[in-house]
Design an enzyme around this catalytic site. Structure first.
Site, PDB file in Angstrom:
ATOM      1  N   SER A 142       0.844  -1.200   0.000  1.00  0.00           N
ATOM      2  CA  SER A 142       0.000   0.000   0.000  1.00  0.00           C
ATOM      3  C   SER A 142       0.875   1.244   0.000  1.00  0.00           C
ATOM      4  CB  SER A 142      -0.905   0.031   1.225  1.00  0.00           C
ATOM      5  OG  SER A 142      -1.591   1.281   1.311  1.00  0.00           O
ATOM      6  N   TYR A 156      -2.561  -0.282   9.993  1.00  0.00           N
ATOM      7  CA  TYR A 156      -2.495  -0.708   8.590  1.00  0.00           C
ATOM      8  C   TYR A 156      -1.143  -0.344   7.984  1.00  0.00           C
ATOM      9  CZ  TYR A 156      -3.945  -1.247   3.697  1.00  0.00           C
ATOM     10  OH  TYR A 156      -4.040  -1.629   2.385  1.00  0.00           O
TER      11      TYR A 156
END
Length: 247
Positions: A142, A156
């Site tokens: 990501s 995350y």
């Protein structure tokens, strides 16, 4: 359709929707047989498999929770067994849990790390028993691992940042076997989880240099390149497909 991956067999985790589905379809379009895993949405997984079969490629669907290491290993073993070989592993399945630091539970931490870090490690570990010279391990990370602009992403981002170190280390270890290991970091991508017309989409788009979201096919194209013969000299790399989000 390309034939760059003709005769290859691929496993894509979390392949029932979004980026995973686009990757599965693109690998098939380039010639690969594909097994995809899913957690809950059987109908979507079956629909992706039908797209692949319509191209004349083999498709296998298997239910597997990537938070369960036994299920991850079983999926790798099944892919190799169904196809008689395994050439490409795409670690795509992910847990996307957001929240303020003081509100995150230990259970949420453990779930996120299990899916986003342990599963790619376990899948890679299981796959190296089958991957030949020229094999490929590609993990989906990501953009927030490199640039976190909103609060609530601590868990995350931590999990996704770990993938860069894993990729470099595995690339070094598996290089003598001519197996490449690479990481693809998508930026804002138009999926059910983060639609391009969602309430925060305009602000998120404005953080990119190009001013708009990616289509899942844009990410899949990069994965397909890394899976193909022309990427044979790329390993341990992080490729940002983020519209300039991190520049």
């Amino acid at each position: 359709m390309s034939n760059a991956l003709e005769g290859k067999a691929a496993l894509v985790t979390g392949g029932s929707r979004g980026i995973g589905a686009a990757v599965a379809v693109r690998l098939a379009r380039d010639g690969a047989d594909v097994m995809l895993t899913y957690r809950e949405d059987t109908a979507s997984a079956d629909a992706v498999a039908e797209q692949i079969r319509a191209m004349g490629r083999r498709a296998v669907v298997t239910q597997a929770d990537s938070g369960d290491p036994g299920a991850v290993v079983a999926a790798v073993n099944r892919a190799a067994g169904e196809f008689g070989r395994l050439d490409i592993v795409v670690n795509n399945a992910g847990a996307f849990l957001l929240g303020a630091l003081e509100e995150l539970s230990l259970e949420q931490f453990e779930r996120t790390v299990a899916v986003n870090v342990r599963a790619p490690f376990v899948a890679s570990q299981a796959a190296v028993r089958y991957l030949p010279a020229g094999g490929r391990i590609i993990t989906i990370g990501s953009n927030v691992a490199e640039r976190t602009v909103f609060p609530g992403f601590s868990l995350y981002a931590t999990s996704k940042a770990a993938l860069a170190g894993m990729t470099k280390a595995l690339g070094r270890e598996l290089g003598p076997r001519a197996i490449t290991v690479n990481l693809v970091n998508p930026g804002p991508t138009d999926t059910d989880a983060n639609p391009a017309h969602g309430p925060d989409a305009a602000a998120i788009s404005g953080l990119t240099a190009l001013g708009h979201y990616a289509d899942p096919a844009d990410i899949a194209a990069t994965v397909a390149f890394l899976a193909g013969p022309e990427a044979r000299y790329i390993t341990g790399a992080t490729v940002n497909v983020d519209g300039g989000f991190t520049i």
